[in-house]
Design a protein around this motif. Structure first.
Motif, mmCIF file in Angstrom:
data_model
loop_
_atom_site.group_PDB
_atom_site.id
_atom_site.type_symbol
_atom_site.label_atom_id
_atom_site.label_comp_id
_atom_site.label_asym_id
_atom_site.label_seq_id
_atom_site.Cartn_x
_atom_site.Cartn_y
_atom_site.Cartn_z
ATOM 1 N N LEU A 14 72.019 50.969 42.256
ATOM 2 C CA LEU A 14 71.243 49.792 41.840
ATOM 3 C C LEU A 14 69.780 50.149 41.647
ATOM 4 O O LEU A 14 69.146 49.734 40.671
ATOM 5 C CB LEU A 14 71.407 48.675 42.868
ATOM 6 N N VAL A 15 69.233 50.930 42.596
ATOM 7 C CA VAL A 15 67.822 51.343 42.475
ATOM 8 C C VAL A 15 67.613 52.200 41.237
ATOM 9 O O VAL A 15 66.632 52.064 40.490
ATOM 10 C CB VAL A 15 67.388 52.086 43.749
ATOM 11 N N GLY A 16 68.558 53.130 40.985
ATOM 12 C CA GLY A 16 68.427 53.972 39.801
ATOM 13 C C GLY A 16 68.496 53.176 38.512
ATOM 14 O O GLY A 16 67.757 53.431 37.554
ATOM 15 N N THR A 17 69.393 52.199 38.491
ATOM 16 C CA THR A 17 69.509 51.354 37.297
ATOM 17 C C THR A 17 68.227 50.572 37.045
ATOM 18 O O THR A 17 67.749 50.447 35.907
ATOM 19 C CB THR A 17 70.693 50.399 37.452
ATOM 20 N N MET A 18 67.652 50.004 38.120
ATOM 21 C CA MET A 18 66.404 49.245 37.979
ATOM 22 C C MET A 18 65.260 50.153 37.506
ATOM 23 O O MET A 18 64.429 49.749 36.691
ATOM 24 C CB MET A 18 66.054 48.583 39.308
ATOM 25 N N ALA A 19 65.239 51.390 38.042
ATOM 26 C CA ALA A 19 64.186 52.318 37.632
ATOM 27 C C ALA A 19 64.308 52.645 36.153
ATOM 28 O O ALA A 19 63.307 52.704 35.413
ATOM 29 C CB ALA A 19 64.251 53.587 38.478
ATOM 30 N N VAL A 24 62.454 52.008 30.522
ATOM 31 C CA VAL A 24 62.713 51.588 29.149
ATOM 32 C C VAL A 24 61.773 50.459 28.735
ATOM 33 O O VAL A 24 61.197 50.444 27.643
ATOM 34 C CB VAL A 24 64.187 51.175 28.991
ATOM 35 N N THR A 25 61.598 49.478 29.642
ATOM 36 C CA THR A 25 60.694 48.347 29.347
ATOM 37 C C THR A 25 59.267 48.828 29.139
ATOM 38 O O THR A 25 58.548 48.381 28.233
ATOM 39 C CB THR A 25 60.760 47.320 30.470
ATOM 40 N N ALA A 26 58.823 49.764 30.013
ATOM 41 C CA ALA A 26 57.455 50.287 29.895
ATOM 42 C C ALA A 26 57.271 51.061 28.603
ATOM 43 O O ALA A 26 56.219 50.981 27.954
ATOM 44 C CB ALA A 26 57.138 51.169 31.102
ATOM 45 N N SER A 27 58.310 51.822 28.189
ATOM 46 C CA SER A 27 58.185 52.588 26.945
ATOM 47 C C SER A 27 58.132 51.685 25.723
ATOM 48 O O SER A 27 57.464 51.993 24.731
ATOM 49 C CB SER A 27 59.361 53.574 26.842
ATOM 50 N N LEU A 28 58.871 50.559 25.794
ATOM 51 C CA LEU A 28 58.852 49.620 24.675
ATOM 52 C C LEU A 28 57.545 48.832 24.608
ATOM 53 O O LEU A 28 57.162 48.327 23.544
ATOM 54 C CB LEU A 28 60.034 48.659 24.759
ATOM 55 N N ASN A 29 56.864 48.663 25.722
ATOM 56 C CA ASN A 29 55.599 47.885 25.783
ATOM 57 C C ASN A 29 54.472 48.766 26.287
ATOM 58 O O ASN A 29 53.643 48.348 27.089
ATOM 59 C CB ASN A 29 55.781 46.666 26.695
ATOM 60 N N TYR A 30 54.418 49.999 25.771
ATOM 61 C CA TYR A 30 53.426 50.955 26.254
ATOM 62 C C TYR A 30 52.004 50.478 25.967
ATOM 63 O O TYR A 30 51.100 50.643 26.783
ATOM 64 C CB TYR A 30 53.687 52.305 25.579
ATOM 65 N N ASN A 31 51.828 49.874 24.799
ATOM 66 C CA ASN A 31 50.475 49.444 24.423
ATOM 67 C C ASN A 31 49.960 48.302 25.279
ATOM 68 O O ASN A 31 48.763 48.045 25.319
ATOM 69 C CB ASN A 31 50.454 49.032 22.950
ATOM 70 N N LYS A 32 50.891 47.589 25.970
ATOM 71 C CA LYS A 32 50.475 46.432 26.758
ATOM 72 C C LYS A 32 50.193 46.775 28.207
ATOM 73 O O LYS A 32 49.802 45.907 28.977
ATOM 74 C CB LYS A 32 51.558 45.349 26.698
ATOM 75 N N LEU A 33 50.407 48.010 28.590
ATOM 76 C CA LEU A 33 50.162 48.382 29.977
ATOM 77 C C LEU A 33 48.671 48.413 30.245
ATOM 78 O O LEU A 33 47.879 48.932 29.439
ATOM 79 C CB LEU A 33 50.778 49.757 30.264
#
Length: 329
Positions: A14-19, A24-33
């Motif tokens: 579960l932890v690995g899946t969440m990571a 993936v979410t961070a890579s898709l919204n890299y400019n918004k970090l």
């Protein structure tokens, strides 16, 4: 050797899946970090999008300095979030933004024009008063297609038929007119050298006039001053003539009013002058003799406190007559 229970394996999975999901979410919204993004976001409000979308370039003087993170509708305005990746770019407080087309296929970009003092910071918005949007070629072509579809073809064909009929009715006049135009063109072509020479001379004359611009301006100014002085002198001369005319009128009236008095007075004066001229020699001799008498009279006075004086013929009738006449009058 350690063994994991099924519960521990499930937790680890579960932890690995969440990571993986977070990565993936961070890579898709890299400019918004906030920390590892492409820099601070500056907002620009436009009257229309002009084909701009997320991922388009942000440029300053033709060099890319960032990207468009998002384009959204805010009321009746389109707001673009601009993320700068070049930290050396300095944008003044009155920076302008415009949407430009950078490719033939219509790819848009935001061109920033730094201006003003101060500096734009994260969260600042460039208002629509300092932004501009280009025409969208696709939308314009679509509008042209729609407008063309609304044209009444029948009415247009009728208008063309009417024009054709009108031209057919005037073909006898159109032919000579066209021939006249042709002859005029031929005449101009034949005299091409003369026309070129004329234009060259006109150009030289214009050059000379341009080089003498200051002198011509000075001449015109001096001429204007001269005309002003002449107008002023004309006014003075007119006033002088009017005054002379008034004086002549007054003198004429004076002579007319005193003609009865001046006539006899002038006659008497003429008589006196005549008598004086007639007795001019006697008067000169009297004045000459008076000099000796005055000299002797002066010596007699200077001899003492008493003196005797004698005037010859004082009591004669000829001497007393003028005196008595003057007293009687």
């Amino acid at each position: 050797m350690s063994f994991r229970t099924p519960a521990q394996n499930a937790a680890r999975g579960l932890v690995g899946t969440m990571a993986i999901a977070l990565v993936v979410t961070a890579s898709l919204n890299y400019n918004k970090l906030p920390l590892v993004g492409n820099g601070d976001a500056i907002h620009a409000a436009f009257a229309e999008a002009g084909g701009l979308k997320g991922g388009d370039a942000v440029m300053v003087s033709g060099a890319q300095v960032g990207k468009v993170r998002d384009v959204r509708l805010d009321g009746d305005e389109v707001v673009a979030d601009l993320v700068l990746t070049d930290g050396d770019v300095k944008l003044g407080g009155k920076t302008e933004a415009r949407i430009t087309t950078v490719t033939l296929l219509g790819r848009a970009a935001v061109e920033l024009v730094p201006s003003g003092g101060g500096r734009l910071s994260a969260g600042d918005t460039i208002p629509t008063s300092r932004t501009s949007s280009p025409y969208n070629l696709t939308a314009t072509l679509n509008q042209l297609t729609t407008t063309s579809a609304d044209i009444d073809k029948t009415q247009l064909a009728g208008a063309l038929d009417q024009a054709s009929t009108a031209l057919s009715g005037t073909r006898d006049d159109v032919g000579p007119a066209l021939r006249g135009v042709t002859e005029l063109t031929a005449a101009v072509e034949q005299n091409d050298d003369q026309l070129r020479a004329l234009l060259a001379r006109a150009s030289r004359v214009s050059g000379v006039l341009a080089s003498r611009n200051e002198q011509i301006e000075t001449l015109l100014t001096s001429g204007q001053s001269l005309l002003e002085q002449l107008n002023a002198r004309q006014a003075v001369v007119v006033s002088l003539l009017a005054s002379v005319q008034d004086l002549s009128t007054q003198l004429r009236g004076l002579v007319d009013d005193n003609r009865a008095t001046l006539g006899p007075a002038l006659g008497q004066l003429d008589s006196v002058v005549t008598v004086l001229n007639r007795n001019k020699a006697a008067l000169q001799e009297a004045i000459t003799g008076l000099r000796g008498y005055v000299t002797g009279f002066g010596e007699a006075i200077s001899t003492g406190p008493w003196f005797d004086a004698y005037i010859q013929n004082l009591t004669s009738p000829g001497t007393l007559a003028p005196i008595v006449s003057g007293v009687v009058k």
